[in-house]
Design a protein around this motif. Structure first.
Motif, PDB file in Angstrom:
ATOM      1  N   ASP A  15      -9.442   4.183   6.255  1.00 31.48           N
ATOM      2  CA  ASP A  15      -8.767   3.227   7.137  1.00 31.48           C
ATOM      3  C   ASP A  15      -9.094   1.762   6.838  1.00 31.48           C
ATOM      4  N   TYR A  16      -9.462   1.443   5.569  1.00 26.69           N
ATOM      5  CA  TYR A  16      -9.589   0.028   5.229  1.00 26.69           C
ATOM      6  C   TYR A  16      -8.178  -0.568   5.116  1.00 26.69           C
ATOM      7  N   HIS A  17      -8.069  -1.890   5.275  1.00 25.11           N
ATOM      8  CA  HIS A  17      -6.768  -2.554   5.303  1.00 25.11           C
ATOM      9  C   HIS A  17      -6.302  -2.829   3.871  1.00 25.11           C
ATOM     10  N   SER A  18      -5.484  -1.929   3.343  1.00 26.25           N
ATOM     11  CA  SER A  18      -5.031  -2.021   1.961  1.00 26.25           C
ATOM     12  C   SER A  18      -3.857  -2.986   1.839  1.00 26.25           C
ATOM     13  N   VAL A  19      -3.794  -3.681   0.682  1.00 25.60           N
ATOM     14  CA  VAL A  19      -2.673  -4.583   0.418  1.00 25.60           C
ATOM     15  C   VAL A  19      -1.564  -3.858  -0.325  1.00 25.60           C
ATOM     16  N   SER A  20      -1.785  -2.605  -0.700  1.00 26.82           N
ATOM     17  CA  SER A  20      -0.761  -1.839  -1.416  1.00 26.82           C
ATOM     18  C   SER A  20      -0.478  -0.547  -0.657  1.00 26.82           C
ATOM     19  N   ALA A  21      -0.660   0.602  -1.301  1.00 21.29           N
ATOM     20  CA  ALA A  21      -0.345   1.880  -0.678  1.00 21.29           C
ATOM     21  C   ALA A  21      -1.316   2.208   0.449  1.00 21.29           C
ATOM     22  N   GLN A  22      -0.806   2.857   1.493  1.00 22.74           N
ATOM     23  CA  GLN A  22      -1.662   3.309   2.579  1.00 22.74           C
ATOM     24  C   GLN A  22      -2.715   4.260   2.015  1.00 22.74           C
ATOM     25  N   PRO A  23      -4.008   3.990   2.242  1.00 22.09           N
ATOM     26  CA  PRO A  23      -5.067   4.793   1.593  1.00 22.09           C
ATOM     27  C   PRO A  23      -5.267   6.153   2.253  1.00 22.09           C
ATOM     28  N   GLN A  24      -4.246   6.983   2.213  1.00 24.14           N
ATOM     29  CA  GLN A  24      -4.375   8.327   2.740  1.00 24.14           C
ATOM     30  C   GLN A  24      -3.255   9.192   2.171  1.00 24.14           C
ATOM     31  N   HIS A  45      -3.088  13.718  -9.043  1.00 23.05           N
ATOM     32  CA  HIS A  45      -2.360  12.666  -8.329  1.00 23.05           C
ATOM     33  C   HIS A  45      -3.058  12.385  -7.012  1.00 23.05           C
ATOM     34  N   ARG A  46      -3.210  11.071  -6.721  1.00 28.82           N
ATOM     35  CA  ARG A  46      -3.743  10.644  -5.435  1.00 28.82           C
ATOM     36  C   ARG A  46      -2.810   9.593  -4.844  1.00 28.82           C
ATOM     37  N   TYR A  47      -3.153   9.054  -3.679  1.00 35.94           N
ATOM     38  CA  TYR A  47      -2.235   8.139  -3.011  1.00 35.94           C
ATOM     39  C   TYR A  47      -1.942   6.886  -3.823  1.00 35.94           C
ATOM     40  N   PHE A  48      -2.820   6.512  -4.761  1.00 29.60           N
ATOM     41  CA  PHE A  48      -2.585   5.319  -5.571  1.00 29.60           C
ATOM     42  C   PHE A  48      -1.884   5.632  -6.891  1.00 29.60           C
ATOM     43  N   GLY A  49      -1.551   6.894  -7.147  1.00 32.77           N
ATOM     44  CA  GLY A  49      -0.815   7.243  -8.349  1.00 32.77           C
ATOM     45  C   GLY A  49      -1.464   8.363  -9.143  1.00 32.77           C
TER      46      GLY A  49
END
Length: 505
Positions: free
Chosen positions: A246-255, A279-283
């Motif tokens: 739940d950190y405030h990401s500037v790109s994809a939602q971190p989950q 594959h993870r939420y960032f690609g």
């Protein structure tokens, strides 16, 4: 039990963690007081531009202690040094160096305890003057204190699974620059299939991060891994799970959901290759871990991608393959175990003069997607050893740069949005006699800010001659040449020399 020794020089508190079984002190516990006397010279002590360079002599007296135990219930390695450094042109100062790690079996087959603690001088930024000698002082360095304590329950339930329930406490601090704490609980279950057919691993973990400069962050993940051995040398695995941060990401939602597919190939006891694609939420993501060993040669190659933090990198455990290989290989060359460890540490430290990877774990409160590749190798003959290390680290920020204004300055907030660091390090050791060693090190690194275009280069050449005068006294002499260039200015050169006497009691 856990013994905490509190040292408070100049208001700093240092926790030295020694885990000792409650029953009794191990009989093979070896406590060795040490003393180091060193005089050195630098023609640019503060690593300033040529027109501001000032030469200085320094005198150093450093009492310390080494504690080693390798009993069945306690493995402990502690090295502590208190450095008092006197300068000819600036005020004296006191510094500390600590590297301590331990593993204890508190209750046989049930309760265990791991602990680590460290104090070291670190570079704050990958850009600007780079500290490589403890006597140097720059505006780009700070003292880092790190502590990690991890009690855990571990037990094998026959016919069902091996269970590990662990609690992790970690803290990293550096004055007003960093103060990060984390608490984590995890459960790992590994199925017992009798070594036949499919097997499984279930992992659950929840971490709470408390950074003094940020709101608290909670990270949790759950995963299931199924593995299948095709034969004694080849196996495959598939992993699926879900993660949430739940950190405030500037790109994809971190989950989101994640998964990977991979395999392990071990054609012989000397060769191993493990790889995965997922594959993870960032690609897309992939990993590689390979090693190859001959009688006198050892190579490792690795690549990984993960979300990381500054404090997590400080507490990461570095690979031990090269040092373990040399320890076994040099058993006949240097029979004394403690002298052998010291020689290996010195050799690897000189060959990696710019740091363990040549790349800087720069200070930041941000979360990064880190992609890191390493290639390391050692070739040894009865009298010589050659070490090579290549590393490449790319980081892409996942959170806002505003929180790092205190570290980088408000005019350089985008400097670390996207960075790339590449380094090559080379070390050569020659056993000149039964009591003497000559070690030469060379390193070159480049740090680039892909977001601003800034590029900094660092080159270091070092030469160290050591001589064992007696069983408890050794002497050393060292020379170094350092160069730094930057597209943003601030170029400098530095030459240094020193002689030291090391004693154990």
């Amino acid at each position: 039990m856990v013994i905490m020794i509190s040292l408070k020089p100049r208001g700093l508190t240092v926790l030295v963690l020694l885990t000792l079984p409650v029953a009794a002190m191990p009989s093979d516990l070896n406590v060795t007081p040490t003393l180091r006397l060193r005089s050195s010279y630098s023609d640019n002590m503060n690593l300033a531009a040529p027109e501001q360079a000032r030469s200085q002599f320094t005198s150093e007296i450093s009492p310390g202690v080494q504690v080693i135990s390798s009993s069945p219930r306690l493995q402990l390695a502690l090295s502590y040094t208190l450095q008092k450094i006197a300068y000819t042109r600036q005020p004296d100062r006191t510094a500390q160096q600590l590297d301590a790690s331990s593993h204890a079996e508190v209750l046989p087959d049930w309760l265990f305890l791991d602990a680590r603690s460290g104090i070291s001088q670190r570079n704050v930024s990958a850009f600007g003057p780079q500290l490589i000698d403890p006597t140097q002082q720059t505006g780009n360095s700070s003292t880092v204190h790190s502590t990690a304590i991890s009690p855990y329950l571990h037990h094998y339930f026959r016919g069902l699974a091996t269970a590990t329930l662990r609690y992790d406490y970690q803290r990293v601090g550096s004055g007003g620059l960093l103060d990060v704490r984390s608490n984590a609980a995890s459960l790992l279950l590994t199925g017992d299939n009798g070594g036949k057919g499919w097997n499984w691993d279930l992992s659950l973990r929840r971490t709470e991060m408390d950074d003094a400069a940020l709101p608290p962050v909670t990270m949790s993940n759950a995963s299931l891994t199924l593995s299948y051995p095709f034969n004694s040398s080849l196996s495959s695995f598939v992993t699926a799970g879900y993660e949430k941060q739940d950190y405030h990401s500037v790109s994809a939602q971190p989950q989101g959901q994640f998964g990977s597919l991979g395999g392990v190939w071990t054609p012989s006891p000397r060769t191993r290759l493990a790889a995965s694609l997922g594959h993870r939420y960032f690609g897309k993501t992939w990993s590689l871990d390979a090693s190859y060993r001959l009688r006198s040669m050892f190579w490792t190659l690795s690549y990984n991608e993960d979300i990381t933090t500054n404090h997590g990198e400080f507490l990461s455990i570095p690979p031990t393959g090269l040092s373990d290989f040399l320890y076994e290989l040099w058993a006949t060359r240097i029979p004394d175990p403690q002298l052998r460890i010291k020689t290996i540490q010195l050799f690897l430290a000189i060959s990696q003069a710019m740091g363990k990877d040549g790349n800087v774990n720069f200070f930041s409160h941000r979360y990064y997607l880190q992609k890191q590749a390493r290639l390391s190798g050692v070739y040894s003959t009865p009298r010589t050893a050659l070490a090579l290390h290549l590393a490449s680290t790319g980081r892409t920020a996942q959170t806002s740069s505003a929180i790092d204004s205190v570290l980088t300055g408000p005019d350089q907030l985008t400097l670390t949005d996207r960075t790339r660091q590449d380094s090559v390090q080379l070390g050569w050791n020659w056993r000149t006699s039964a009591r003497g060693n000559l070690t030469v090190g060379a390193s070159h690194s480049r740090a680039r800010s892909l977001s601003t275009g800034r590029s900094d280069r660092n080159t270091a050449l070092t030469l160290t001659l050591t001589r064992q005068l007696s069983s408890r006294i050794s002497a050393s002499a060292d020379l170094r040449h350092v160069r730094h260039t930057s597209s943003a200015g601030g170029n400098y050169r530095e030459n240094g020399a020193g002689i030291a006497l090391n004693m154990t009691f």
